[in-house]
Design an enzyme around this catalytic site. Sequence first.
Site, PDB file in Angstrom:
ATOM      1  N   SER A 106       0.810  -1.231   0.000  1.00 23.21           N
ATOM      2  CA  SER A 106       0.000   0.000   0.000  1.00 23.21           C
ATOM      3  C   SER A 106       0.843   1.281   0.000  1.00 23.21           C
ATOM      4  O   SER A 106       1.944   1.318   0.545  1.00 23.21           O
ATOM      5  CB  SER A 106      -0.896  -0.015   1.240  1.00 23.21           C
ATOM      6  OG  SER A 106      -1.486   1.240   1.419  1.00 23.21           O
ATOM      7  N   THR A 135      -8.690  -2.089   4.566  1.00 22.25           N
ATOM      8  CA  THR A 135      -8.888  -2.210   3.129  1.00 22.25           C
ATOM      9  C   THR A 135      -9.361  -3.626   2.843  1.00 22.25           C
ATOM     10  O   THR A 135      -9.656  -4.391   3.770  1.00 22.25           O
ATOM     11  CB  THR A 135      -7.596  -1.814   2.375  1.00 22.25           C
ATOM     12  OG1 THR A 135      -7.881  -1.823   0.979  1.00 22.25           O
ATOM     13  CG2 THR A 135      -6.420  -2.737   2.668  1.00 22.25           C
ATOM     14  N   LYS A 180     -13.304  -4.127   4.887  1.00 22.26           N
ATOM     15  CA  LYS A 180     -14.133  -2.922   5.010  1.00 22.26           C
ATOM     16  C   LYS A 180     -15.526  -3.248   5.581  1.00 22.26           C
ATOM     17  O   LYS A 180     -16.027  -2.532   6.435  1.00 22.26           O
ATOM     18  CB  LYS A 180     -14.268  -2.236   3.649  1.00 22.26           C
ATOM     19  CG  LYS A 180     -12.969  -1.600   3.163  1.00 22.26           C
ATOM     20  CD  LYS A 180     -13.203  -0.826   1.874  1.00 22.26           C
ATOM     21  CE  LYS A 180     -11.920  -0.176   1.404  1.00 22.26           C
ATOM     22  NZ  LYS A 180     -12.143   0.709   0.259  1.00 22.26           N
ATOM     23  N   ASP A 194     -14.060   7.129   1.673  1.00 23.03           N
ATOM     24  CA  ASP A 194     -14.006   7.022   0.206  1.00 23.03           C
ATOM     25  C   ASP A 194     -14.906   8.058  -0.485  1.00 23.03           C
ATOM     26  O   ASP A 194     -14.471   8.701  -1.448  1.00 23.03           O
ATOM     27  CB  ASP A 194     -14.371   5.608  -0.262  1.00 23.03           C
ATOM     28  CG  ASP A 194     -13.187   4.643  -0.131  1.00 23.03           C
ATOM     29  OD1 ASP A 194     -12.046   5.113   0.034  1.00 23.03           O
ATOM     30  OD2 ASP A 194     -13.416   3.415  -0.191  1.00 23.03           O
ATOM     31  N   GLY A 199     -18.307  -0.694 -12.547  1.00 26.35           N
ATOM     32  CA  GLY A 199     -17.953  -1.565 -11.425  1.00 26.35           C
ATOM     33  C   GLY A 199     -18.973  -1.406 -10.320  1.00 26.35           C
ATOM     34  O   GLY A 199     -19.713  -0.395 -10.285  1.00 26.35           O
ATOM     35  N   GLY A 246     -16.788  -2.105  -3.543  1.00 23.42           N
ATOM     36  CA  GLY A 246     -16.735  -1.121  -2.459  1.00 23.42           C
ATOM     37  C   GLY A 246     -16.477   0.289  -2.960  1.00 23.42           C
ATOM     38  O   GLY A 246     -17.151   1.250  -2.533  1.00 23.42           O
ATOM     39  N   ALA A 247     -15.518   0.441  -3.877  1.00 23.57           N
ATOM     40  CA  ALA A 247     -15.192   1.789  -4.364  1.00 23.57           C
ATOM     41  C   ALA A 247     -16.372   2.372  -5.140  1.00 23.57           C
ATOM     42  O   ALA A 247     -16.672   3.571  -5.038  1.00 23.57           O
ATOM     43  CB  ALA A 247     -13.951   1.736  -5.246  1.00 23.57           C
ATOM     44  N   TYR A 305      -4.759   3.230  -8.733  1.00 23.27           N
ATOM     45  CA  TYR A 305      -3.647   4.182  -8.605  1.00 23.27           C
ATOM     46  C   TYR A 305      -2.276   3.561  -8.852  1.00 23.27           C
ATOM     47  O   TYR A 305      -1.269   4.267  -8.829  1.00 23.27           O
ATOM     48  CB  TYR A 305      -3.683   4.913  -7.259  1.00 23.27           C
ATOM     49  CG  TYR A 305      -3.739   4.015  -6.051  1.00 23.27           C
ATOM     50  CD1 TYR A 305      -2.606   3.408  -5.553  1.00 23.27           C
ATOM     51  CD2 TYR A 305      -4.949   3.797  -5.406  1.00 23.27           C
ATOM     52  CE1 TYR A 305      -2.665   2.587  -4.442  1.00 23.27           C
ATOM     53  CE2 TYR A 305      -5.024   2.977  -4.304  1.00 23.27           C
ATOM     54  CZ  TYR A 305      -3.879   2.383  -3.824  1.00 23.27           C
ATOM     55  OH  TYR A 305      -3.945   1.562  -2.730  1.00 23.27           O
TER      56      TYR A 305
HETATM   57  P1  NAP Z   1     -14.150  -4.826  -5.064  1.00 20.21           P
HETATM   58  O1  NAP Z   1     -15.123  -4.489  -3.987  1.00 20.21           O
HETATM   59  O2  NAP Z   1     -13.510  -6.143  -5.106  1.00 20.21           O
HETATM   60  O3  NAP Z   1     -14.929  -4.597  -6.479  1.00 20.21           O
HETATM   61  C1  NAP Z   1     -14.321  -4.863  -7.700  1.00 20.21           C
HETATM   62  C2  NAP Z   1     -15.287  -4.570  -8.851  1.00 20.21           C
HETATM   63  O4  NAP Z   1     -14.574  -4.776 -10.071  1.00 20.21           O
HETATM   64  C3  NAP Z   1     -16.501  -5.486  -8.880  1.00 20.21           C
HETATM   65  O5  NAP Z   1     -17.575  -4.751  -9.375  1.00 20.21           O
HETATM   66  C4  NAP Z   1     -16.082  -6.555  -9.882  1.00 20.21           C
HETATM   67  O6  NAP Z   1     -17.155  -7.105 -10.599  1.00 20.21           O
HETATM   68  C5  NAP Z   1     -15.261  -5.757 -10.857  1.00 20.21           C
HETATM   69  N1  NAP Z   1     -14.311  -6.600 -11.560  1.00 20.21           N
HETATM   70  C6  NAP Z   1     -13.330  -7.366 -11.009  1.00 20.21           C
HETATM   71  N2  NAP Z   1     -12.629  -7.980 -11.972  1.00 20.21           N
HETATM   72  C7  NAP Z   1     -13.191  -7.631 -13.148  1.00 20.21           C
HETATM   73  C8  NAP Z   1     -12.939  -7.960 -14.514  1.00 20.21           C
HETATM   74  N3  NAP Z   1     -11.942  -8.787 -14.831  1.00 20.21           N
HETATM   75  N4  NAP Z   1     -13.719  -7.410 -15.466  1.00 20.21           N
HETATM   76  C9  NAP Z   1     -14.713  -6.580 -15.145  1.00 20.21           C
HETATM   77  N5  NAP Z   1     -15.015  -6.223 -13.875  1.00 20.21           N
HETATM   78  C10 NAP Z   1     -14.250  -6.743 -12.893  1.00 20.21           C
HETATM   79  O7  NAP Z   1     -12.970  -3.749  -5.102  1.00 20.21           O
HETATM   80  P2  NAP Z   1     -13.025  -2.202  -4.663  1.00 20.21           P
HETATM   81  O8  NAP Z   1     -12.756  -2.046  -3.228  1.00 20.21           O
HETATM   82  O9  NAP Z   1     -14.251  -1.576  -5.211  1.00 20.21           O
HETATM   83  O10 NAP Z   1     -11.724  -1.670  -5.439  1.00 20.21           O
HETATM   84  C11 NAP Z   1     -11.726  -1.585  -6.845  1.00 20.21           C
HETATM   85  C12 NAP Z   1     -10.554  -0.733  -7.312  1.00 20.21           C
HETATM   86  O11 NAP Z   1     -10.636   0.565  -6.767  1.00 20.21           O
HETATM   87  C13 NAP Z   1      -9.197  -1.281  -6.897  1.00 20.21           C
HETATM   88  O12 NAP Z   1      -8.298  -1.136  -7.973  1.00 20.21           O
HETATM   89  C14 NAP Z   1      -8.796  -0.382  -5.759  1.00 20.21           C
HETATM   90  O13 NAP Z   1      -7.384  -0.256  -5.669  1.00 20.21           O
HETATM   91  C15 NAP Z   1      -9.409   0.931  -6.164  1.00 20.21           C
HETATM   92  N6  NAP Z   1      -9.651   1.821  -5.001  1.00 20.21           N
HETATM   93  C16 NAP Z   1      -9.007   3.006  -5.007  1.00 20.21           C
HETATM   94  C17 NAP Z   1      -9.192   3.893  -3.977  1.00 20.21           C
HETATM   95  C18 NAP Z   1      -8.453   5.189  -4.013  1.00 20.21           C
HETATM   96  O14 NAP Z   1      -8.391   5.853  -2.996  1.00 20.21           O
HETATM   97  N7  NAP Z   1      -7.930   5.589  -5.148  1.00 20.21           N
HETATM   98  C19 NAP Z   1     -10.044   3.575  -2.908  1.00 20.21           C
HETATM   99  C20 NAP Z   1     -10.724   2.344  -2.935  1.00 20.21           C
HETATM  100  C21 NAP Z   1     -10.511   1.477  -4.000  1.00 20.21           C
HETATM  101  P3  NAP Z   1     -18.071  -8.307  -9.987  1.00 20.21           P
HETATM  102  O15 NAP Z   1     -19.085  -7.619  -9.134  1.00 20.21           O
HETATM  103  O16 NAP Z   1     -18.639  -8.925 -11.223  1.00 20.21           O
HETATM  104  O17 NAP Z   1     -17.156  -9.195  -9.246  1.00 20.21           O
END
Ligand code: NAP
Length: 586
Positions: free
Chosen positions: A321, A376, A380, A416, A440, A443-444, A532
């Site tokens: 991280s 994370t 969460k 977030d 998507g 969580g994000a 990121y």
């Molecule tokens: P998460 O809860 O696991 O959700 C992932 C999402 O992506 C789900 O909707 C999933 O679809 C989809 N997905 C996964 N693999 C895929 C693929 N091959 N093709 C299409 N869709 C796909 O993860 P999250 O917490 O939301 O995090 C997602 C991203 O946001 C990560 O890269 C994380 O690093 C980033 N993030 C950034 C910040 C920041 O501060 N910049 C904060 C939080 C998160 P399904 O529902 O079909 O499984």
Amino acid sequence: MPEKDPKLHDILRDDVRTLTGIGQPAESEPMPVDAAIRAVAPRPVPSIVLSVAAKDAKEVSRLLAKIPEQLDDRVARYPVKIELRFDAIPDFSGRLTAASLVFRLGVPLILTLRARREGGHSTATEPDRQRFFLSVVGALRKAPPPGSLIDVEAQAVAADPEGWGQVLQQAHERGFHVLLSHHDLEVTPEKAQALLPSPNLLDQTPGGGALLWKSATTVRTWSQDLAILRALARGNAGSRRAAIMGMETATSRLLAPFFGAPLVYAAIDRDHVVARGQIPFADMVRVWARWGIDVEDAALAATDGTPAPRWTLLGRPAYHSLSPAMHNGAARAAGRAERYFPLEVPEHTGTGSALEVFRQTLDTLPELGVRGGNATIPFKVPLAATADRLVGDAEALGAANTFLLDGDQLVAHNTDPHGVRAALEEAGAELADARVLVVGAGGAAAGAVHALRDSAGVSVTNRTTEHAQEIRDRVHGDVTVIPWQDRAAAAREATLLVQTTPLGMTGGPAPDESPLPADALREGQTLLETVYIPTMTPLMKQAEAHGVRVVGGTAMLLHQGAESFRIWTGEDPPLAAMRRDRKSVV
Ligand code: NAP
């Protein structure tokens, strides 16, 4: 006579002398304990002990020559010692030659003759082991480099205080300090106290006392790993005298700097790991550098009698991280004593369900000095489920990424949505009139939908439609679910795109892919990418080429982190420092 090896000497003379700043003869007067601790652990970070277990002096010299190969500007700033595992060298003259080699380098030395039951090779009887130390220490004509130690097993000393008293007295007279050690090849007791010396044991060790304590025990469960961290925090709260390490796992070694450990043992390189769980020292320093650790940071070694105040990140994975660099930079810039360490909670822990293990970890945090932290993936939702109180957006989202330990209350927030809003506002995006498409539904995405629910319209598209529907139901807002195959057309209609899948992420399922085709992008749109690493994803490149205003994932990371800082401290976050320190490790 010491073996002549001009090549080794030439290579190491400059590098190792600069590395350790050594070479002065030892004081002959006994030092006060505080001064002695400063001599053996000269920086707030632990001194790195390089274990050398080689079968003869030639092999020792070959291994020592590998040290400079690992040095870069960052690694070279760390103090090192060399542990000579005499039990690996069968003959006396070989042992003496090996010791002389290290003397010539001027690097502080740790003399060890470990028995089989302590994880070594020696089958010597205790009287033979004592005779060995007496003759080796007696045969050394010069004082050892300052900060050198003789390592003796606490149990052995307890069994024969008189015999070992003579050895330790002679070692003291020759300028060595004493390291009292404890090994358990079977198990780690879960009571932290059992990993620490009993009160006054060090000072009352025969032959002039012991300066430091080392415990190396075999870790089989996560509870045992946590016990080691508790012992580290407790054992070094008053003064830095306790090096506590677990075998089989890297946790306690990686986190040693956050608990004021005086020493941490490491391997010279990948091919020479001498105890299970050891990490090559240069790799370890590079991880610490990514976490924003500064070798001169006095806050790493607090000595007021209580564990130093800390923040943490609970996750799996967590060690990659950027948050530690960002928050350690923030704390330093704000002149605060807290430091931030990641804690990677493993999946297979030996005991309990995943939620129980998470709760047990949370319960341990006060003993580690932790007052607040982040959660994370995958913690969460468990954090929100465990908290005594949910504040603000965390309640509506049923997920939390920030917590504060307020007395015995666990208070959880979700920063977030703030991160999404602040990143977009900072870039000048107009939110009130925006037609939003969130790509998507994890969580994000939930955070983004929540943050933008007051805009002109919010749609969500996701590979699994039901997950998008769940977000719609949770937000109770006017959210449209778009089938995944229709996402390109929906993107063309949108003015604000928020990308929340891991597509394009380094180490993710498809680092070279973009979830949207290039012809869905046009001038006048804004894209918020939440990924990121890397800082420029394939989607961001496409968007820039089509005149889209692009806001990268590091902007959201910065603002959600800044809000966490505000929650933990009640102070305005030092944004400039956080921006700089987050960037320095991307
Ligand atoms: P998460 O809860 O696991 O959700 C992932 C999402 O992506 C789900 O909707 C999933 O679809 C989809 N997905 C996964 N693999 C895929 C693929 N091959 N093709 C299409 N869709 C796909 O993860 P999250 O917490 O939301 O995090 C997602 C991203 O946001 C990560 O890269 C994380 O690093 C980033 N993030 C950034 C910040 C920041 O501060 N910049 C904060 C939080 C998160 P399904 O529902 O079909 O499984």
